[in-house]
Design an enzyme around this catalytic site. Structure first.
Site, mmCIF file in Angstrom:
data_model
loop_
_atom_site.group_PDB
_atom_site.id
_atom_site.type_symbol
_atom_site.label_atom_id
_atom_site.label_comp_id
_atom_site.label_asym_id
_atom_site.label_seq_id
_atom_site.Cartn_x
_atom_site.Cartn_y
_atom_site.Cartn_z
ATOM 1 N N CYS A 166 -0.663 2.268 -4.354
ATOM 2 C CA CYS A 166 -1.486 3.428 -4.701
ATOM 3 C C CYS A 166 -0.617 4.677 -4.713
ATOM 4 O O CYS A 166 0.293 4.835 -3.894
ATOM 5 C CB CYS A 166 -2.619 3.591 -3.687
ATOM 6 S SG CYS A 166 -3.877 2.306 -3.784
ATOM 7 N N HIS A 168 0.848 -1.182 0.000
ATOM 8 C CA HIS A 168 0.000 0.000 0.000
ATOM 9 C C HIS A 168 0.890 1.241 0.000
ATOM 10 O O HIS A 168 2.071 1.184 0.361
ATOM 11 C CB HIS A 168 -0.892 0.020 1.237
ATOM 12 C CG HIS A 168 -1.846 -1.135 1.309
ATOM 13 N ND1 HIS A 168 -2.928 -1.249 0.464
ATOM 14 C CD2 HIS A 168 -1.877 -2.225 2.120
ATOM 15 C CE1 HIS A 168 -3.585 -2.361 0.754
ATOM 16 N NE2 HIS A 168 -2.975 -2.976 1.750
#
Length: 460
Positions: free
Chosen positions: A210, A169
């Site tokens: 992301c 992430h």
């Protein structure tokens, strides 16, 4: 031998008026050119060694795809001849023998795919997977990791090439680890220092997270022999794919599956980095893969970084990689989609339990949002302005000192970013406060005043 054969065919066609023959001649010339470029690249590689560093920064069954991707990346490097002593793998290692794994000891990265866990090198696992240990491994600092994991580091020099794959992430200017996070400027300082100290000839980094573009955008010059591609641009989500009913989780990330399946099905001794990027960009259709750094490295063959051992490309009847996007979902919404997929197949009391899980997930997310808004409102003394800073604003870090100190405070006082992936969606609030002139100490004090609820984990 191929070049001699092609040139002979070309000479036979030179005087011909046959259309097919002339087309063949043109095609042969182009293939000769590609072959020569590949040969030059491989000759240059022969003078140095290849090294690989693979990092999966997450934990837990819901993040299965990250470690599965790291294992697959290891197999790509291993199968193409990079020796295990030159590969360092950092992963939490809580999948293969997880109680939820229907195939104990086996990890897959595509539907009905091969076991990518078999033979995996596991140098740093569990709590050893940290940004500092990653930096120590990359820079060859054996003393810093003495007694930690395998203690293996990259011992590269001025003739060597390094390939790095990072999967987890992320948010603006940061990449998460299991219990910590790494900032873009710190990563650049490490790589720039390695370049200054002649610790590599060329380095390539593939990053899946992301907003991964923000880790490189506007930071890297074009003269330090560094090249990267990313799963997303600086302001968007990356995507998960391949939902597996048997495992009740997503087993792949779009970007990772794109570059690795392309590598599995291609001749890396002729495929260039630029060609692979174009394949990734086309395949990773839900977000915008980007490239950064030194453009000239795009002319290098992929084998120069992932291994030069001749490998028979794995056969496939597919004409493209478009199948990878079939059931793709934004990474930040994976926990919700997992529950929704389970709900579709549930019956009776099981449906009620899953609905309860969904409600708990949404309630926990609301708690994170409400906490963040309370912090921003305390700083700005304006609830509407605080809300606007949460919804939109700046997506590029200029004041690194303010951003890092306030995000660290948010992580330490409120929500550890490695253990609460949803909290990563909130750190842009700190960025917007910093870039709009609010003082770092005021923001830090607000986190201390608001976040008095103790340690929180598992908000996804």
């Amino acid at each position: 031998a191929y070049i001699k054969w092609a040139l002979k065919k070309v000479s036979l066609c030179e005087a011909s008026t046959d259309c097919d023959c002339n087309l063949f001649a043109l095609s042969s010339i182009m293939q000769v050119a590609v072959g020569c470029l590949a040969l030059l690249s491989l000759i240059a590689t022969a003078n140095g060694e290849n090294y690989g560093v693979i990092v999966a920064g997450s934990t837990g069954w819901g993040n299965y795809r990250h470690q599965a991707g790291a294992c697959h990346a290891y197999q790509v490097l291993h199968e193409h001849g990079i020796p295990d002593e030159n590969i360092v793998v950092m992963m939490y290692d809580d999948l293969a023998y997880n109680s939820r794994n229907p195939t104990p000891g086996i990890v897959i990265n595509q539907p009905n795919g091969p076991d990518v866990y078999e033979g995996i090198v596991k140098d740093y696992t569990g709590g050893e997977v940290t940004p500092q240990n990653f930096f120590s491994v990359l820079t060859g600092d054996e003393e810093a990791v003495a007694g930690v994991g395998s203690g293996k580091v990259i011992k590269s020099g001025p003739d060597d090439r390094i390939f790095v794959n990072m999967v987890d992430h992320g948010s603006v200017g940061l990449f998460a680890f299991p219990s910590a996070h790494m900032y873009a400027d710190d990563l650049y300082d490490v790589i720039e220092g390695m370049h200054t100290n002649n610790q590599y000839k060329e380095m390539v980094m593939y990053m899946e997270s992301c907003e991964s573009g923000s880790m490189f955008d506007g930071i890297y010059p074009d003269n330090i022999e560094f090249y990267s591609t990313t799963s997303a641009n600086p302001s968007e989500s990356s995507y998960a794919t391949y939902y597996d009913d048997e495992r009740s989780t997503y087993i792949g990330d779009m970007y990772g599956c794109c570059w690795m399946e392309n590598s599995d099905e291609s001749d890396l001794n002729t495929l260039t980095l630029g060609e692979q990027y174009e394949a990734i960009k086309s395949c990773n259709s839900q977000s915008h893969s980007m490239w950064y750094g030194q453009a000239s490295l795009q002319d290098e063959v992929v084998a120069a970084f992932m291994g030069t051992k001749m490998q028979q490309p794995k056969s496939s009847s597919r004409k493209s990689l478009s199948h990878i996007a079939k059931d793709a979902v934004p990474s930040e919404d994976v926990p919700l989609f997992i529950l929704k997929n389970k709900l579709e197949k549930a019956t009776g009391n099981e449906k009620s339990l899953i609905n309860l899980e969904i409600n708990t997930l949404l309630k926990n997310r609301a708690f994170v949002r409400d906490t963040t808004k309370e912090i921003a409102s305390l700083v700005t003394a304006d609830s509407d302005l605080a809300e606007s800073f949460m919804q939109k604003g700046i997506k590029k870090v200029n004041d690194w000192a303010c951003y890092k100190s306030t995000v660290d405070a948010f992580a330490n006082n409120c929500f550890n970013l490695g253990q609460n992936s949803y909290a990563l969606r909130m750190v842009t609030t700190m960025l917007n406060l910093c870039e709009n002139g609010y003082k770092a100490q005021d923001i830090i004090s607000a986190t201390e005043s608001v976040c008095t609820f103790g340690k929180v984990t598992g908000v996804e």
